[in-house]
Design an enzyme around this catalytic site. Structure first.
Site, PDB file in Angstrom:
ATOM      1  N   SER A   7       0.856  -1.191   0.000  1.00  0.00           N
ATOM      2  CA  SER A   7       0.000   0.000   0.000  1.00  0.00           C
ATOM      3  C   SER A   7       0.883   1.229   0.000  1.00  0.00           C
ATOM      4  O   SER A   7       1.689   1.414   0.920  1.00  0.00           O
ATOM      5  CB  SER A   7      -0.886   0.003   1.245  1.00  0.00           C
ATOM      6  OG  SER A   7      -1.326   1.324   1.481  1.00  0.00           O
ATOM      7  N   HIS A  32      -1.489  -1.498  -4.108  1.00  0.00           N
ATOM      8  CA  HIS A  32      -2.716  -1.182  -3.372  1.00  0.00           C
ATOM      9  C   HIS A  32      -2.794   0.334  -3.195  1.00  0.00           C
ATOM     10  O   HIS A  32      -1.885   0.958  -2.643  1.00  0.00           O
ATOM     11  CB  HIS A  32      -2.675  -1.891  -2.018  1.00  0.00           C
ATOM     12  CG  HIS A  32      -3.916  -1.755  -1.205  1.00  0.00           C
ATOM     13  ND1 HIS A  32      -5.014  -2.579  -1.357  1.00  0.00           N
ATOM     14  CD2 HIS A  32      -4.232  -0.896  -0.208  1.00  0.00           C
ATOM     15  CE1 HIS A  32      -5.946  -2.232  -0.490  1.00  0.00           C
ATOM     16  NE2 HIS A  32      -5.506  -1.203   0.226  1.00  0.00           N
ATOM     17  N   ASP A  34      -4.899   3.406  -1.669  1.00  0.00           N
ATOM     18  CA  ASP A  34      -5.892   3.753  -0.656  1.00  0.00           C
ATOM     19  C   ASP A  34      -6.451   5.144  -0.910  1.00  0.00           C
ATOM     20  O   ASP A  34      -5.774   6.145  -0.688  1.00  0.00           O
ATOM     21  CB  ASP A  34      -5.250   3.711   0.732  1.00  0.00           C
ATOM     22  CG  ASP A  34      -4.984   2.294   1.186  1.00  0.00           C
ATOM     23  OD1 ASP A  34      -5.935   1.490   1.195  1.00  0.00           O
ATOM     24  OD2 ASP A  34      -3.827   1.988   1.528  1.00  0.00           O
ATOM     25  N   MET A  36      -9.005   7.980   0.121  1.00  0.00           N
ATOM     26  CA  MET A  36      -9.768   8.409   1.308  1.00  0.00           C
ATOM     27  C   MET A  36     -10.315   9.805   1.089  1.00  0.00           C
ATOM     28  O   MET A  36      -9.626  10.668   0.531  1.00  0.00           O
ATOM     29  CB  MET A  36      -8.858   8.428   2.535  1.00  0.00           C
ATOM     30  CG  MET A  36      -8.157   7.111   2.795  1.00  0.00           C
ATOM     31  SD  MET A  36      -7.263   7.159   4.357  1.00  0.00           S
ATOM     32  CE  MET A  36      -6.391   5.590   4.279  1.00  0.00           C
ATOM     33  N   HIS A  65      -8.621   0.707  -3.407  1.00  0.00           N
ATOM     34  CA  HIS A  65      -9.438   0.535  -2.203  1.00  0.00           C
ATOM     35  C   HIS A  65     -10.107   1.876  -1.906  1.00  0.00           C
ATOM     36  O   HIS A  65      -9.463   2.809  -1.420  1.00  0.00           O
ATOM     37  CB  HIS A  65      -8.505   0.100  -1.058  1.00  0.00           C
ATOM     38  CG  HIS A  65      -9.173  -0.094   0.258  1.00  0.00           C
ATOM     39  ND1 HIS A  65      -8.471  -0.279   1.429  1.00  0.00           N
ATOM     40  CD2 HIS A  65     -10.481  -0.151   0.600  1.00  0.00           C
ATOM     41  CE1 HIS A  65      -9.309  -0.430   2.425  1.00  0.00           C
ATOM     42  NE2 HIS A  65     -10.543  -0.345   1.958  1.00  0.00           N
ATOM     43  N   MET A  67     -12.078   4.179   0.149  1.00  0.00           N
ATOM     44  CA  MET A  67     -12.626   4.480   1.476  1.00  0.00           C
ATOM     45  C   MET A  67     -13.301   5.837   1.368  1.00  0.00           C
ATOM     46  O   MET A  67     -12.837   6.842   1.916  1.00  0.00           O
ATOM     47  CB  MET A  67     -11.499   4.470   2.511  1.00  0.00           C
ATOM     48  CG  MET A  67     -11.042   3.054   2.842  1.00  0.00           C
ATOM     49  SD  MET A  67      -9.419   3.010   3.633  1.00  0.00           S
ATOM     50  CE  MET A  67      -8.398   3.121   2.176  1.00  0.00           C
ATOM     51  N   MET A 136     -10.938  -5.774   6.572  1.00  0.00           N
ATOM     52  CA  MET A 136     -10.103  -4.796   7.268  1.00  0.00           C
ATOM     53  C   MET A 136      -9.685  -5.383   8.617  1.00  0.00           C
ATOM     54  O   MET A 136     -10.525  -5.842   9.392  1.00  0.00           O
ATOM     55  CB  MET A 136     -10.877  -3.500   7.526  1.00  0.00           C
ATOM     56  CG  MET A 136     -11.153  -2.656   6.295  1.00  0.00           C
ATOM     57  SD  MET A 136      -9.722  -2.216   5.313  1.00  0.00           S
ATOM     58  CE  MET A 136      -8.672  -1.374   6.499  1.00  0.00           C
ATOM     59  N   ASP A 174      -6.242  -6.464   5.123  1.00  0.00           N
ATOM     60  CA  ASP A 174      -5.613  -5.143   5.054  1.00  0.00           C
ATOM     61  C   ASP A 174      -5.563  -4.491   6.428  1.00  0.00           C
ATOM     62  O   ASP A 174      -6.603  -4.229   7.038  1.00  0.00           O
ATOM     63  CB  ASP A 174      -6.451  -4.288   4.082  1.00  0.00           C
ATOM     64  CG  ASP A 174      -5.881  -2.901   3.852  1.00  0.00           C
ATOM     65  OD1 ASP A 174      -4.799  -2.590   4.373  1.00  0.00           O
ATOM     66  OD2 ASP A 174      -6.541  -2.130   3.124  1.00  0.00           O
TER      67      ASP A 174
HETATM   68  C1  DX5 Z   1      -5.853   1.637   6.042  1.00  0.00           C
HETATM   69  C2  DX5 Z   1      -5.497   1.235   4.632  1.00  0.00           C
HETATM   70  C3  DX5 Z   1      -4.385   0.288   4.542  1.00  0.00           C
HETATM   71  C4  DX5 Z   1      -3.078   0.798   5.074  1.00  0.00           C
HETATM   72  C5  DX5 Z   1      -2.361  -0.358   5.661  1.00  0.00           C
HETATM   73  O1  DX5 Z   1      -7.045   2.337   6.056  1.00  0.00           O
HETATM   74  O2  DX5 Z   1      -6.618   0.661   3.990  1.00  0.00           O
HETATM   75  O3  DX5 Z   1      -4.224  -0.185   3.205  1.00  0.00           O
HETATM   76  O4  DX5 Z   1      -2.247   1.392   4.111  1.00  0.00           O
HETATM   77  O5  DX5 Z   1      -1.221   0.119   6.274  1.00  0.00           O
HETATM   78  P1  DX5 Z   1      -0.468  -0.738   7.382  1.00  0.00           P
HETATM   79  O6  DX5 Z   1       0.092  -1.952   6.686  1.00  0.00           O
HETATM   80  O7  DX5 Z   1       0.591   0.198   7.858  1.00  0.00           O
HETATM   81  O8  DX5 Z   1      -1.467  -1.086   8.441  1.00  0.00           O
HETATM   82 ZN    ZN Z   2      -6.279  -0.348   1.995  1.00  0.00          ZN
END
Ligand code: DX5
Ligand code: ZN
Length: 216
Positions: A7, A32, A34, A36, A65, A67, A136, A174
């Site tokens: 990620s 990956h 993320d 947000m 992903h 969010m 998650m 994740d």
């Molecule tokens: C959190 C993300 C993850 C995050 C994981 O909301 O969806 O993908 O990057 O990071 P680590 O591996 O540091 O928990």
């Molecule tokens: Zn993620």
């Protein structure tokens, strides 16, 4: 061999291209991404224009992903940006089935993500509409959090649901995955591990990716 999706949330954003090349050289299977929105989760990252630029620098599949609240509003943008998998949160969209179809109709793989406290019943009526389940193992929003131990049993349960269904659905986990607990997560039944901080926060993402790939 575990499938690894680094990620980029914990990568150095001033040199994202190099960071992605490093994990690609280390044997990463996916990137990956993320996304947000500051509403569904208390943090903001990046949107489709960034994904579109990154698309040009690697051939690795993009595991996006989302969010974000009401992700159906942005599916087209992320399709056009070059995503391969788009995963939405079951908690963030009212018409989950319709949103998943929107992703599949665009020719992409559709994933559904469940937060740590979200029950599994929601999977009962969408199994034929998904290619991936993302469990998650932290509350979404930030990298570097601790793995929530109660999720291990949830992984086992989802593994059984997938196997009983006879469908080819990828089980992705994740959050909080590190070299020292990745085995546990794989043994519980995960196919694909997302790793953020443990790959990008120790100075050598290529070597860290290799170490994850060599775990089994
Ligand atoms: C959190 C993300 C993850 C995050 C994981 O909301 O969806 O993908 O990057 O990071 P680590 O591996 O540091 O928990
Ligand atoms: Zn993620």
């Amino acid at each position: 061999m575990p499938l690894i999706a680094p990620s980029i949330l914990s990568a150095d954003f001033s040199r994202l291209g190099d960071e992605i090349k490093s994990v690609e050289n280390g044997g990463a299977d996916y990137i990956h991404l993320d996304v947000m929105d500051g509403i569904y989760v208390p943090n903001i990252t990046f949107g489709a224009p960034v994904v579109s630029k990154l698309r040009k620098i690697t051939k690795l599949p993009f595991d996006v992903h989302l969010m974000v609240d009401r992700p159906e509003r942005f599916i087209d943008d992320f399709v056009n940006a070059g995503s391969d998998i788009i995963t939405v949160h079951a908690e963030a969209t009212i018409h989950l089935h319709r949103t998943l179809q929107q992703i599949r109709n665009a020719g992409l793989k559709a994933g559904v993500s469940l937060n740590p406290a979200t029950p599994l019943q929601i999977l009962d009526y969408i199994l034929e509409d998904i290619d991936l389940i993302l469990l998650m193992s932290v509350n979404p929003g930030f990298g570097g959090q601790s793995y929530i131990n109660a999720v291990t049993d949830k992984i086992r349960k989802v593994r059984k649901i997938i196997d009983d269904s006879g469908r080819e659905i990828v089980l992705e986990v994740d959050g909080g995955i590190k070299l020292d607990n990745a085995r546990l997560v794989m043994q519980a039944g995960a196919d694909l591990l997302v790793v953020g901080s443990d790959i990008f926060s120790h100075g050598d993402p290529e070597q860290m990716t290799k170490l994850f790939k060599e775990l089994f």
